[in-house]
Scaffold this active site. Structure first.
Site, PDB file in Angstrom:
ATOM      1  N   ARG A 162      18.387 -27.885   5.245  1.00 42.37           N
ATOM      2  CA  ARG A 162      17.878 -28.752   4.191  1.00 42.37           C
ATOM      3  C   ARG A 162      18.773 -28.587   2.965  1.00 42.37           C
ATOM      4  O   ARG A 162      19.330 -27.515   2.732  1.00 42.37           O
ATOM      5  CB  ARG A 162      16.445 -28.382   3.823  1.00 42.37           C
ATOM      6  CG  ARG A 162      15.504 -28.272   5.027  1.00 42.37           C
ATOM      7  CD  ARG A 162      15.165 -29.614   5.638  1.00 42.37           C
ATOM      8  NE  ARG A 162      14.239 -29.479   6.761  1.00 42.37           N
ATOM      9  CZ  ARG A 162      13.811 -30.486   7.500  1.00 42.37           C
ATOM     10  NH1 ARG A 162      14.240 -31.714   7.249  1.00 42.37           N
ATOM     11  NH2 ARG A 162      12.965 -30.300   8.500  1.00 42.37           N
TER      12      ARG A 162
ATOM     13  N   GLY B 137      15.528 -31.754  10.793  1.00 44.27           N
ATOM     14  CA  GLY B 137      15.025 -31.034  11.958  1.00 44.27           C
ATOM     15  C   GLY B 137      15.873 -31.310  13.183  1.00 44.27           C
ATOM     16  O   GLY B 137      16.306 -32.437  13.408  1.00 44.27           O
TER      17      GLY B 137
ATOM     18  N   ARG C  41       5.128 -35.381  12.198  1.00 47.24           N
ATOM     19  CA  ARG C  41       5.032 -35.661  10.762  1.00 47.24           C
ATOM     20  C   ARG C  41       3.990 -36.749  10.511  1.00 47.24           C
ATOM     21  O   ARG C  41       2.849 -36.591  10.874  1.00 47.24           O
ATOM     22  CB  ARG C  41       6.394 -36.034  10.189  1.00 47.24           C
ATOM     23  CG  ARG C  41       7.397 -34.884  10.213  1.00 47.24           C
ATOM     24  CD  ARG C  41       8.427 -34.931   9.117  1.00 47.24           C
ATOM     25  NE  ARG C  41       8.873 -36.261   8.782  1.00 47.24           N
ATOM     26  CZ  ARG C  41       9.234 -36.617   7.549  1.00 47.24           C
ATOM     27  NH1 ARG C  41       9.172 -35.741   6.577  1.00 47.24           N
ATOM     28  NH2 ARG C  41       9.661 -37.836   7.308  1.00 47.24           N
TER      29      ARG C  41
ATOM     30  N   ASP D 107      14.622 -39.491   9.057  1.00 49.09           N
ATOM     31  CA  ASP D 107      14.583 -40.339   7.870  1.00 49.09           C
ATOM     32  C   ASP D 107      15.194 -39.671   6.642  1.00 49.09           C
ATOM     33  O   ASP D 107      15.823 -40.333   5.812  1.00 49.09           O
ATOM     34  CB  ASP D 107      13.159 -40.818   7.585  1.00 49.09           C
ATOM     35  CG  ASP D 107      12.177 -39.681   7.376  1.00 49.09           C
ATOM     36  OD1 ASP D 107      12.541 -38.510   7.585  1.00 49.09           O
ATOM     37  OD2 ASP D 107      11.035 -39.964   6.991  1.00 49.09           O
TER      38      ASP D 107
ATOM     39  N   THR E 137      15.563 -37.472  16.112  1.00 46.02           N
ATOM     40  CA  THR E 137      14.326 -36.823  15.684  1.00 46.02           C
ATOM     41  C   THR E 137      13.289 -36.948  16.787  1.00 46.02           C
ATOM     42  O   THR E 137      13.200 -37.999  17.436  1.00 46.02           O
ATOM     43  CB  THR E 137      13.768 -37.445  14.392  1.00 46.02           C
ATOM     44  OG1 THR E 137      12.426 -36.963  14.154  1.00 46.02           O
ATOM     45  CG2 THR E 137      13.728 -38.960  14.467  1.00 46.02           C
TER      46      THR E 137
ATOM     47  N   ASP F 152      10.236 -37.214  16.278  1.00 48.97           N
ATOM     48  CA  ASP F 152       9.079 -37.940  15.749  1.00 48.97           C
ATOM     49  C   ASP F 152       9.053 -39.411  16.148  1.00 48.97           C
ATOM     50  O   ASP F 152       8.005 -40.051  16.063  1.00 48.97           O
ATOM     51  CB  ASP F 152       9.047 -37.838  14.227  1.00 48.97           C
ATOM     52  CG  ASP F 152       8.989 -36.396  13.741  1.00 48.97           C
ATOM     53  OD1 ASP F 152       8.487 -35.546  14.501  1.00 48.97           O
ATOM     54  OD2 ASP F 152       9.446 -36.125  12.617  1.00 48.97           O
TER      55      ASP F 152
ATOM     56  N   ASP G 194      10.189 -41.944  14.561  1.00 49.41           N
ATOM     57  CA  ASP G 194       9.673 -42.668  13.397  1.00 49.41           C
ATOM     58  C   ASP G 194      10.743 -43.434  12.623  1.00 49.41           C
ATOM     59  O   ASP G 194      10.551 -43.756  11.449  1.00 49.41           O
ATOM     60  CB  ASP G 194       8.959 -41.695  12.451  1.00 49.41           C
ATOM     61  CG  ASP G 194       9.871 -40.600  11.912  1.00 49.41           C
ATOM     62  OD1 ASP G 194      11.009 -40.460  12.410  1.00 49.41           O
ATOM     63  OD2 ASP G 194       9.445 -39.879  10.993  1.00 49.41           O
TER      64      ASP G 194
END
Length: 319
Positions: free
Chosen positions: A72, A11, A171, A103, A125, A127, A129
């Site tokens: 992707r 992303g 996510r 990730d 990202t 996120d 994360d």
């Protein structure tokens, strides 16, 4: 090391372009050649690779998204795909690779590292994360986008005296929800890291209503579930009129904040420094405003966590 590559994968996030710019210009400053790999790991397998010059990354520091594009790639998860990628890297004489992403992108970097190819992971990202860094590139911009939306929603919630349930991205991580909820004064924040009690949530809404509170904002991280489901449960159990806003991919776009531009520039440049030192298989990050790097395989083995004290504080301030 005289020739390196850079790619963005997974992303997109605001600040990726700033990181690409830093990699290219830092490398050229040290008399290295830089090749951009377009469309992530799919482009690597396909050989969609072009040399980048100083002018190639002009006027991109303020742009969202990624000039290298992203995609992707299921093929890269296979041994055959990884060997094709290494064949392309060897074909172009690329000796090291900077991989900017989340990730999933790191898993690709790990795979190449285990096959003996030097890779440096740069956390890009929204996120937030990725272990081994306090912040990832894009998180701050996404956070401010969410807060801006919450501020606007609160105006409407106040006018119509309703409960609004806002679903944010992230996510399986609750960082966006937690930080945005605390900054936006949300009454309740639902994060995937902690279970929530619907009866307790309803009780909190009712206590607020009984003391004259006419509206509420509830933030739901997508890792918890659907904001629509949460809204329906509130209406069924409490009888309050609710409205749902799913912010979606608007959170991933926009011009990166000053913080994200600086972070991306620092991390991108540090990745090049590590390759210059002959180091691979590392993940760069920032901790307490200090640049750090860790073994990328070890980073992927660590669980993601959020600040429990901050989570508790959000509840204490929204009584």
């Amino acid at each position: 090391m005289k020739r390196i590559g850079v790619l963005t994968s997974g992303g997109d996030s605001p600040g990726m372009n700033a990181a690409v710019r830093a990699v290219v210009r830092k490398a050229i400053f040290h008399e290295m050649e830089v090749f951009g790999i377009y469309y992530g790991y799919q482009g690597l397998i396909n050989g969609d690779i072009r040399q980048l010059e100083l002018g190639s990354v002009g006027d991109i520091i303020h742009r969202g998204g990624t000039m290298l594009h992203t995609a992707r790639c299921l093929e890269f998860k296979t041994e055959e795909g990884q060997l094709k990628a290494i064949e392309q890297l060897n074909k172009y004489g690329i000796e090291g690779l900077v991989i900017i992403g989340g990730d999933g992108s790191y898993m690709g970097a790990k795979a190449l590292t285990e096959r003996g190819f030097p890779c440096i992971g740069v956390p890009g990202t929204i996120d937030n994360d990725i272990p081994g860094t306090d912040f990832t590139i894009g998180f701050d911009t996404a956070l401010n986008t969410v807060i801006d939306a919450i501020d606007k929603i609160r105006d409407t919630a106040t006018s119509h005296e309703r409960t609004y349930v806002v679903e944010v991205m992230g996510r399986n991580a609750g960082d966006i929800a937690l930080w945005a909820g605390l900054a936006g004064g949300a009454e309740t924040i639902l994060c995937p890291e902690y279970d929530y009690d619907m009866e307790e949530l309803i009780g909190k809404l009712k206590r607020g209503h009984d003391r004259g509170k006419k509206h509420s904002i509830i933030i739901v991280a997508e890792g918890v579930g659907s904001a629509v489901d949460v809204s329906r449960k509130i209406e069924a159990k409490a009888g309050f009129e609710t409205r749902v806003t799913v912010l979606g991919h608007v959170q991933r776009g926009g011009s990166p904040s000053a913080n994200d531009r600086v972070l991306a520039s620092r991390l991108g440049a540090r990745a090049v420094e590590l390759l210059l030192d002959g180091k691979g298989g590392r993940s760069v990050g920032i901790e307490q405003n200090r640049l750090v790097d860790y073994d990328i395989i070890e980073v992927l083995g660590k669980p993601h966590t959020i600040d429990k004290k901050m989570y508790d504080l959000s509840s204490e301030l929204s009584i």
